[in-house]
Design a protein around this motif. Structure first.
Motif, PDB file in Angstrom:
ATOM      1  N   SER A 245       0.923  -1.069  -0.028  1.00  0.00           N
ATOM      2  CA  SER A 245       0.093  -0.149   0.154  1.00  0.00           C
ATOM      3  C   SER A 245       1.229   1.164  -0.031  1.00  0.00           C
ATOM      4  O   SER A 245       0.769   2.199  -0.979  1.00  0.00           O
ATOM      5  CB  SER A 245      -0.699  -0.020   0.779  1.00  0.00           C
ATOM      6  OG  SER A 245      -1.463   0.786   1.213  1.00  0.00           O
ATOM      7  N   LEU A 246       1.716   1.221   0.815  1.00  0.00           N
ATOM      8  CA  LEU A 246       2.741   2.607   0.841  1.00  0.00           C
ATOM      9  C   LEU A 246       3.179   2.910  -0.916  1.00  0.00           C
ATOM     10  O   LEU A 246       3.469   3.817  -1.647  1.00  0.00           O
ATOM     11  CB  LEU A 246       3.906   2.106   2.041  1.00  0.00           C
ATOM     12  CG  LEU A 246       3.523   2.163   3.137  1.00  0.00           C
ATOM     13  CD1 LEU A 246       4.390   1.548   4.118  1.00  0.00           C
ATOM     14  CD2 LEU A 246       2.769   3.578   4.043  1.00  0.00           C
ATOM     15  N   LEU A 247       3.922   1.717  -1.382  1.00  0.00           N
ATOM     16  CA  LEU A 247       4.843   1.926  -2.647  1.00  0.00           C
ATOM     17  C   LEU A 247       3.376   2.117  -3.571  1.00  0.00           C
ATOM     18  O   LEU A 247       3.860   3.354  -4.062  1.00  0.00           O
ATOM     19  CB  LEU A 247       5.408   0.348  -2.686  1.00  0.00           C
ATOM     20  CG  LEU A 247       5.927   0.391  -4.327  1.00  0.00           C
ATOM     21  CD1 LEU A 247       7.169   0.769  -3.942  1.00  0.00           C
ATOM     22  CD2 LEU A 247       5.925  -1.625  -4.354  1.00  0.00           C
ATOM     23  N   HIS A 248       2.391   1.870  -3.413  1.00  0.00           N
ATOM     24  CA  HIS A 248       1.706   1.661  -4.397  1.00  0.00           C
ATOM     25  C   HIS A 248       1.162   3.979  -4.346  1.00  0.00           C
ATOM     26  O   HIS A 248       1.435   4.221  -5.044  1.00  0.00           O
ATOM     27  CB  HIS A 248      -0.019   1.420  -4.454  1.00  0.00           C
ATOM     28  CG  HIS A 248      -1.105   1.852  -5.354  1.00  0.00           C
ATOM     29  ND1 HIS A 248      -2.047   3.233  -4.950  1.00  0.00           N
ATOM     30  CD2 HIS A 248      -1.172   1.535  -6.546  1.00  0.00           C
ATOM     31  CE1 HIS A 248      -3.104   3.462  -5.823  1.00  0.00           C
ATOM     32  NE2 HIS A 248      -2.272   2.439  -6.801  1.00  0.00           N
ATOM     33  N   ALA A 249       1.366   3.986  -3.112  1.00  0.00           N
ATOM     34  CA  ALA A 249       1.158   6.140  -2.810  1.00  0.00           C
ATOM     35  C   ALA A 249       2.878   6.111  -3.277  1.00  0.00           C
ATOM     36  O   ALA A 249       2.440   7.677  -3.659  1.00  0.00           O
ATOM     37  CB  ALA A 249       0.719   6.008  -1.297  1.00  0.00           C
ATOM     38  N   MET A 250       3.512   5.656  -3.074  1.00  0.00           N
ATOM     39  CA  MET A 250       4.667   6.392  -3.417  1.00  0.00           C
ATOM     40  C   MET A 250       5.280   6.515  -4.596  1.00  0.00           C
ATOM     41  O   MET A 250       5.749   7.549  -5.155  1.00  0.00           O
ATOM     42  CB  MET A 250       5.887   6.242  -2.849  1.00  0.00           C
ATOM     43  CG  MET A 250       5.741   6.160  -1.314  1.00  0.00           C
ATOM     44  SD  MET A 250       7.064   5.762   0.080  1.00  0.00           S
ATOM     45  CE  MET A 250       7.107   4.131  -0.404  1.00  0.00           C
ATOM     46  N   MET A 251       5.189   5.821  -4.989  1.00  0.00           N
ATOM     47  CA  MET A 251       4.920   5.493  -6.852  1.00  0.00           C
ATOM     48  C   MET A 251       5.151   7.319  -7.682  1.00  0.00           C
ATOM     49  O   MET A 251       6.019   7.066  -8.549  1.00  0.00           O
ATOM     50  CB  MET A 251       5.402   4.199  -7.241  1.00  0.00           C
ATOM     51  CG  MET A 251       5.682   2.986  -6.861  1.00  0.00           C
ATOM     52  SD  MET A 251       7.207   3.225  -7.486  1.00  0.00           S
ATOM     53  CE  MET A 251       7.551   3.263  -8.552  1.00  0.00           C
ATOM     54  N   PRO A 252       3.707   7.716  -7.935  1.00  0.00           N
ATOM     55  CA  PRO A 252       4.292   8.158  -8.065  1.00  0.00           C
ATOM     56  C   PRO A 252       4.588  10.138  -8.500  1.00  0.00           C
ATOM     57  O   PRO A 252       5.330  10.529  -9.866  1.00  0.00           O
ATOM     58  CB  PRO A 252       1.868   8.802  -8.237  1.00  0.00           C
ATOM     59  CG  PRO A 252       1.037   8.075  -7.963  1.00  0.00           C
ATOM     60  CD  PRO A 252       2.576   7.154  -7.287  1.00  0.00           C
ATOM     61  N   PRO A 253       4.557  10.355  -7.148  1.00  0.00           N
ATOM     62  CA  PRO A 253       5.690  11.337  -6.580  1.00  0.00           C
ATOM     63  C   PRO A 253       7.421  10.582  -7.122  1.00  0.00           C
ATOM     64  O   PRO A 253       7.447  11.942  -7.586  1.00  0.00           O
ATOM     65  CB  PRO A 253       5.783  11.703  -5.258  1.00  0.00           C
ATOM     66  CG  PRO A 253       4.889  10.201  -4.621  1.00  0.00           C
ATOM     67  CD  PRO A 253       3.740   9.878  -6.561  1.00  0.00           C
ATOM     68  N   LEU A 254       7.607   9.497  -7.037  1.00  0.00           N
ATOM     69  CA  LEU A 254       8.796   9.123  -6.912  1.00  0.00           C
ATOM     70  C   LEU A 254       8.633   9.264  -8.836  1.00  0.00           C
ATOM     71  O   LEU A 254       9.847   9.140  -9.014  1.00  0.00           O
ATOM     72  CB  LEU A 254       9.047   7.937  -7.124  1.00  0.00           C
ATOM     73  CG  LEU A 254       9.796   7.774  -5.387  1.00  0.00           C
ATOM     74  CD1 LEU A 254       9.201   6.327  -4.588  1.00  0.00           C
ATOM     75  CD2 LEU A 254      11.195   8.098  -4.386  1.00  0.00           C
ATOM     76  N   LEU A 255       8.137   8.762  -9.538  1.00  0.00           N
ATOM     77  CA  LEU A 255       8.503   8.557 -10.564  1.00  0.00           C
ATOM     78  C   LEU A 255       8.039   9.152 -12.001  1.00  0.00           C
ATOM     79  O   LEU A 255       8.735  10.430 -13.192  1.00  0.00           O
ATOM     80  CB  LEU A 255       7.089   7.636 -11.803  1.00  0.00           C
ATOM     81  CG  LEU A 255       6.737   6.038 -11.327  1.00  0.00           C
ATOM     82  CD1 LEU A 255       6.007   4.719 -11.761  1.00  0.00           C
ATOM     83  CD2 LEU A 255       7.605   5.212 -11.968  1.00  0.00           C
ATOM     84  N   SER A 256       7.668  11.068 -11.364  1.00  0.00           N
ATOM     85  CA  SER A 256       7.789  12.109 -12.292  1.00  0.00           C
ATOM     86  C   SER A 256       9.348  12.781 -11.939  1.00  0.00           C
ATOM     87  O   SER A 256       9.236  13.841 -12.769  1.00  0.00           O
ATOM     88  CB  SER A 256       6.453  12.834 -10.786  1.00  0.00           C
ATOM     89  OG  SER A 256       7.322  13.585  -9.650  1.00  0.00           O
ATOM     90  N   GLN A 257       9.841  11.782 -11.202  1.00  0.00           N
ATOM     91  CA  GLN A 257      11.579  12.702 -10.740  1.00  0.00           C
ATOM     92  C   GLN A 257      12.028  11.891 -12.546  1.00  0.00           C
ATOM     93  O   GLN A 257      13.378  12.322 -12.190  1.00  0.00           O
ATOM     94  CB  GLN A 257      11.558  12.171  -9.510  1.00  0.00           C
ATOM     95  CG  GLN A 257      11.131  12.635  -8.541  1.00  0.00           C
ATOM     96  CD  GLN A 257      10.715  14.533  -8.450  1.00  0.00           C
ATOM     97  OE1 GLN A 257      11.954  14.917  -9.004  1.00  0.00           O
ATOM     98  NE2 GLN A 257       9.003  15.037  -8.154  1.00  0.00           N
TER      99      GLN A 257
END
Length: 264
Positions: A245-257
């Motif tokens: 669940s945490l990874l799903h929440a964090m991937m959009p801001p991470l991939l935007s980099q």
């Protein structure tokens, strides 16, 4: 995740053909810069699967010199994506490489080693361990901050940077979940009072979030940027499920980099 240096080191250069997407329009399974190394007996990486990849593998295995092939992802190759891609093929031994870029025979430059976004996790407990395992195949660098030596000495996955103190670099995302709520709050103060990070999350309940925001506002800090609670409630609180669940929440801001294009 299969990285360029790891793929080359794993198998060597003999007989390998690089296939890389150099043009892409419309709906397609992967984007510019996606790649695979084709050997006579195996394939490392992927340009999207399906008939397009199947045909590309066959083409690479009979390749005599450099070549570029166009694929319309429609009924002609038994696909219905509707997009268009061009794949450039070249023998690995013939490539001209720069520190991060590879010069292709067409003159295009391919970013083979894109800079990966950095996720910093404060706390090396059970959820952090599960999260580190999930991140092994993700395009992200994981840095775990854990002052307790016995927790640092767990067998973390290769590539995870585990340390007692945070490095000087500013990460692209920070997830705070130490073993003490007072430490969590101190780290919130640290990041909110500093240069700032693109994404700041704190694991916890609604009541913890309300308490933290009240304290931080009293300190004159902007607590609105903190994401807490983080992730979705999936009906199970075991560490692997929480980590997912945490990874799903964090991937959009991470991939935007990540770089928007790996082809020049």
């Amino acid at each position: 995740m299969t990285d360029w240096d790891g793929a080359r080191a794993e198998s060597g250069a003999d007989g390998a053909v690089l296939a890389v997407i150099v043009e892409a329009m419309g709906s397609r399974p992967r984007d510019l810069g996606a790649w695979m190394l084709v050997y006579p007996d195996r394939v490392l990486g992927t340009i999207g699967g399906g008939a397009m990849e199947f045909q590309s593998i066959a083409h690479a295995r009979q390749l005599k010199g450099a070549d570029t092939r166009a694929f319309h992802l429609g009924p002609g190759i038994d696909q219905c994506c509707g997009g268009y891609v061009e794949v450039e093929f070249v023998h690995l031994a013939a490539l001209d490489s720069e520190p991060d870029w590879v010069v292709l025979p067409s003159g295009r430059r391919w970013l083979a080693r894109p800079p990966l976004p950095v996720l910093r996790v404060h706390g090396g407990g059970h959820v952090a361990r599960a999260l580190a395992r999930l991140c092994v195949d993700m395009p992200v660098t994981v840095e775990v901050i854990e002052p307790r030596a016995e927790w640092r000495h767990w067998q973390w996955p290769n590539g995870v940077d585990v340390r007692a103190d945070a490095s000087d670099r500013i990460p692209d995302a920070v997830l705070i979940m130490t073993h003490e709520h007072s430490q969590d709050l101190d780290w919130c103060r640290h990041y909110l009072a500093g240069a700032g990070v693109p994404w700041l999350g704190v694991i916890g309940s609604d009541s913890k979030a309300a308490r933290f925001r009240k304290r931080l506002i009293q300190d004159g800090l902007d607590a609105s940027v903190i994401e807490c609670p983080v992730g979705q409630r999936l009906g199970d609180k075991s560490p692997p499920v929480v980590a997912l669940s945490l990874l799903h929440a964090m991937m959009p801001p991470l991939l935007s980099q990540l770089p928007t294009s790996r082809i020049q």
